[in-house]
Design a protein around this motif. Structure first.
Motif, PDB file in Angstrom:
ATOM      1  N   SER A 156       0.842  -1.195   0.000  1.00 51.34           N
ATOM      2  CA  SER A 156       0.000   0.000   0.000  1.00 51.34           C
ATOM      3  C   SER A 156       0.876   1.243   0.000  1.00 51.34           C
ATOM      4  O   SER A 156       1.917   1.296   0.655  1.00 51.34           O
ATOM      5  CB  SER A 156      -0.899   0.012   1.241  1.00 51.34           C
ATOM      6  N   ARG A 157       0.476   2.258  -0.745  1.00 48.07           N
ATOM      7  CA  ARG A 157       1.204   3.526  -0.767  1.00 48.07           C
ATOM      8  C   ARG A 157       0.357   4.650  -0.199  1.00 48.07           C
ATOM      9  O   ARG A 157       0.619   5.825  -0.402  1.00 48.07           O
ATOM     10  CB  ARG A 157       1.645   3.822  -2.200  1.00 48.07           C
ATOM     11  N   SER A 158      -0.686   4.248   0.520  1.00 49.24           N
ATOM     12  CA  SER A 158      -1.546   5.210   1.193  1.00 49.24           C
ATOM     13  C   SER A 158      -1.071   5.385   2.626  1.00 49.24           C
ATOM     14  O   SER A 158      -0.636   4.433   3.271  1.00 49.24           O
ATOM     15  CB  SER A 158      -2.990   4.726   1.182  1.00 49.24           C
ATOM     16  N   GLY A 159      -1.160   6.606   3.140  1.00 51.14           N
ATOM     17  CA  GLY A 159      -0.779   6.855   4.523  1.00 51.14           C
ATOM     18  C   GLY A 159      -1.872   6.504   5.505  1.00 51.14           C
ATOM     19  O   GLY A 159      -1.678   6.604   6.715  1.00 51.14           O
ATOM     20  N   LEU A 160      -3.030   6.078   5.004  1.00 49.31           N
ATOM     21  CA  LEU A 160      -4.157   5.776   5.865  1.00 49.31           C
ATOM     22  C   LEU A 160      -4.163   4.299   6.236  1.00 49.31           C
ATOM     23  O   LEU A 160      -3.955   3.431   5.381  1.00 49.31           O
ATOM     24  CB  LEU A 160      -5.476   6.130   5.160  1.00 49.31           C
ATOM     25  N   PRO A 161      -4.403   3.979   7.526  1.00 49.41           N
ATOM     26  CA  PRO A 161      -4.472   2.567   7.920  1.00 49.41           C
ATOM     27  C   PRO A 161      -5.687   1.903   7.288  1.00 49.41           C
ATOM     28  O   PRO A 161      -6.714   2.526   7.038  1.00 49.41           O
ATOM     29  CB  PRO A 161      -4.586   2.634   9.442  1.00 49.41           C
ATOM     30  N   SER A 162      -5.568   0.627   7.016  1.00 53.30           N
ATOM     31  CA  SER A 162      -6.665  -0.104   6.399  1.00 53.30           C
ATOM     32  C   SER A 162      -6.664  -1.536   6.879  1.00 53.30           C
ATOM     33  O   SER A 162      -5.615  -2.104   7.177  1.00 53.30           O
ATOM     34  CB  SER A 162      -6.540  -0.072   4.870  1.00 53.30           C
ATOM     35  N   GLU A 163      -7.867  -2.115   6.978  1.00 52.78           N
ATOM     36  CA  GLU A 163      -7.994  -3.522   7.335  1.00 52.78           C
ATOM     37  C   GLU A 163      -7.931  -4.410   6.099  1.00 52.78           C
ATOM     38  O   GLU A 163      -8.014  -5.635   6.206  1.00 52.78           O
ATOM     39  CB  GLU A 163      -9.322  -3.748   8.066  1.00 52.78           C
ATOM     40  N   MET A 164      -7.786  -3.786   4.923  1.00 50.67           N
ATOM     41  CA  MET A 164      -7.784  -4.532   3.675  1.00 50.67           C
ATOM     42  C   MET A 164      -6.383  -4.567   3.075  1.00 50.67           C
ATOM     43  O   MET A 164      -5.533  -3.723   3.373  1.00 50.67           O
ATOM     44  CB  MET A 164      -8.753  -3.904   2.678  1.00 50.67           C
ATOM     45  N   GLN A 165      -6.128  -5.551   2.214  1.00 48.71           N
ATOM     46  CA  GLN A 165      -4.884  -5.634   1.470  1.00 48.71           C
ATOM     47  C   GLN A 165      -5.199  -5.808  -0.008  1.00 48.71           C
ATOM     48  O   GLN A 165      -6.192  -6.448  -0.371  1.00 48.71           O
ATOM     49  CB  GLN A 165      -4.026  -6.799   1.953  1.00 48.71           C
ATOM     50  N   THR A 166      -4.374  -5.199  -0.849  1.00 49.31           N
ATOM     51  CA  THR A 166      -4.542  -5.319  -2.293  1.00 49.31           C
ATOM     52  C   THR A 166      -3.609  -6.399  -2.804  1.00 49.31           C
ATOM     53  O   THR A 166      -2.441  -6.465  -2.417  1.00 49.31           O
ATOM     54  CB  THR A 166      -4.222  -3.988  -2.989  1.00 49.31           C
ATOM     55  N   VAL A 167      -4.119  -7.255  -3.668  1.00 52.02           N
ATOM     56  CA  VAL A 167      -3.305  -8.317  -4.255  1.00 52.02           C
ATOM     57  C   VAL A 167      -3.545  -8.363  -5.756  1.00 52.02           C
ATOM     58  O   VAL A 167      -4.583  -7.935  -6.256  1.00 52.02           O
ATOM     59  CB  VAL A 167      -3.620  -9.702  -3.644  1.00 52.02           C
ATOM     60  N   ILE A 168      -2.555  -8.872  -6.470  1.00 47.88           N
ATOM     61  CA  ILE A 168      -2.695  -9.177  -7.889  1.00 47.88           C
ATOM     62  C   ILE A 168      -2.893 -10.680  -8.014  1.00 47.88           C
ATOM     63  O   ILE A 168      -2.098 -11.468  -7.498  1.00 47.88           O
ATOM     64  CB  ILE A 168      -1.456  -8.749  -8.679  1.00 47.88           C
ATOM     65  N   VAL A 169      -3.972 -11.074  -8.655  1.00 42.57           N
ATOM     66  CA  VAL A 169      -4.229 -12.489  -8.917  1.00 42.57           C
ATOM     67  C   VAL A 169      -3.762 -12.784 -10.341  1.00 42.57           C
ATOM     68  O   VAL A 169      -4.227 -12.156 -11.296  1.00 42.57           O
ATOM     69  CB  VAL A 169      -5.722 -12.832  -8.761  1.00 42.57           C
ATOM     70  N   LEU A 170      -2.804 -13.689 -10.479  1.00 39.93           N
ATOM     71  CA  LEU A 170      -2.265 -14.076 -11.781  1.00 39.93           C
ATOM     72  C   LEU A 170      -2.892 -15.396 -12.192  1.00 39.93           C
ATOM     73  O   LEU A 170      -2.856 -16.362 -11.434  1.00 39.93           O
ATOM     74  CB  LEU A 170      -0.741 -14.229 -11.715  1.00 39.93           C
ATOM     75  N   LEU A 171      -3.469 -15.427 -13.379  1.00 38.67           N
ATOM     76  CA  LEU A 171      -4.141 -16.622 -13.874  1.00 38.67           C
ATOM     77  C   LEU A 171      -3.617 -16.984 -15.250  1.00 38.67           C
ATOM     78  O   LEU A 171      -3.305 -16.097 -16.050  1.00 38.67           O
ATOM     79  CB  LEU A 171      -5.654 -16.413 -13.954  1.00 38.67           C
ATOM     80  N   ALA A 172      -3.546 -18.278 -15.522  1.00 40.73           N
ATOM     81  CA  ALA A 172      -3.155 -18.743 -16.857  1.00 40.73           C
ATOM     82  C   ALA A 172      -3.801 -20.085 -17.105  1.00 40.73           C
ATOM     83  O   ALA A 172      -4.130 -20.823 -16.166  1.00 40.73           O
ATOM     84  CB  ALA A 172      -1.641 -18.853 -16.960  1.00 40.73           C
ATOM     85  N   LEU A 173      -4.011 -20.402 -18.377  1.00 42.14           N
ATOM     86  CA  LEU A 173      -4.548 -21.717 -18.723  1.00 42.14           C
ATOM     87  C   LEU A 173      -3.567 -22.801 -18.282  1.00 42.14           C
ATOM     88  O   LEU A 173      -2.375 -22.731 -18.584  1.00 42.14           O
ATOM     89  CB  LEU A 173      -4.789 -21.814 -20.231  1.00 42.14           C
TER      90      LEU A 173
END
Length: 219
Positions: A68-85
């Motif tokens: 996260s690059r936000s200065g605000l606290p958060s209970e959430m997390q950002t993720v990248i989901v990588l998918l392939a056949l």
């Protein structure tokens, strides 16, 4: 059956890295409650029906946490989901092994640049591909200190790049407006090798109508 693939452990360890072809990978940005990796994988698996553009029984997948690059606290997390056949990944690994190359892990071109490039404020970063992926780019939308959208665009002939990239950017902008995180005209930045900047700046200029700041990629 849902097949989850931790690409760092499914292949022989040799400290060598192989790049998956850009056209064989799908990327999705999602938010989940903060938790350990085992819990995160379980939550992603339960959400695959909504996240995956393909039938979940046919894909392999993994996740990449996004700082996260936000200065605000958060209970959430950002993720990248990588998918392939799944069959494409297995075929790719088989081709490498036939050549005597045992990969330690599989990676997606340009993803490291997205995670390490310093983003100053809101905007859209276009990461230009190179070599075998010279006709592709990775587009990252950062707003409110969080990665909101990530698109791996595979383009055709250079004379079509402006139209094709414009269509991808417009579609992503519409989605951002509907989801509520895009509230104004985006500011574009280009991340490309110096020798590639001119052609990509010209392509982006046709879409934006203005010059686009260019940065060199991190090494």
């Amino acid at each position: 059956e849902i097949y989850q693939c931790d690409w760092s452990s499914d292949v022989c360890s040799s400290d060598l890295l192989a790049w998956l072809p850009a056209g064989s990978v799908f990327l999705r940005v999602a938010q989940f409650p903060k938790c350990d990796r085992a819990e995160l994988l379980a939550m992603v698996e339960l959400s695959l029906e909504k996240i995956s553009p393909l039938p979940v029984a046919q894909v392999v997948w993994t996740v990449e946490p996004v700082p996260s690059r936000s200065g605000l606290p958060s209970e959430m997390q950002t993720v990248i989901v990588l998918l392939a056949l799944r069959n494409e990944v297995e075929k790719f690994l088989g081709t490498l092994e036939a050549r005597g190359f045992l990969a330690d892990r599989l990676e997606v071109p340009l993803l490291h640049q997205v995670l390490t490039t310093k983003t100053d404020g809101d905007g859209t970063w276009v990461f230009a591909g190179r070599s075998a992926d010279a006709n592709s780019c990775l587009i990252a939308w950062w707003y409110g200190g969080e990665l909101r959208s990530l698109t791996l665009a595979k383009l055709t002939a250079p004379e079509n790049w402006a139209r094709e990239l414009g269509e991808v950017l417009t579609k992503s902008a519409w989605a951002g407006e509907l989801e509520g995180w895009l509230t104004g005209a985006p500011r574009f930045r280009l991340v490309a090798a110096p020798e590639d900047q001119e052609v990509w700046q010209r392509v982006l200029r046709e879409h934006t109508g203005a010059d686009v700041d260019a940065l060199k990629p991190d090494r």
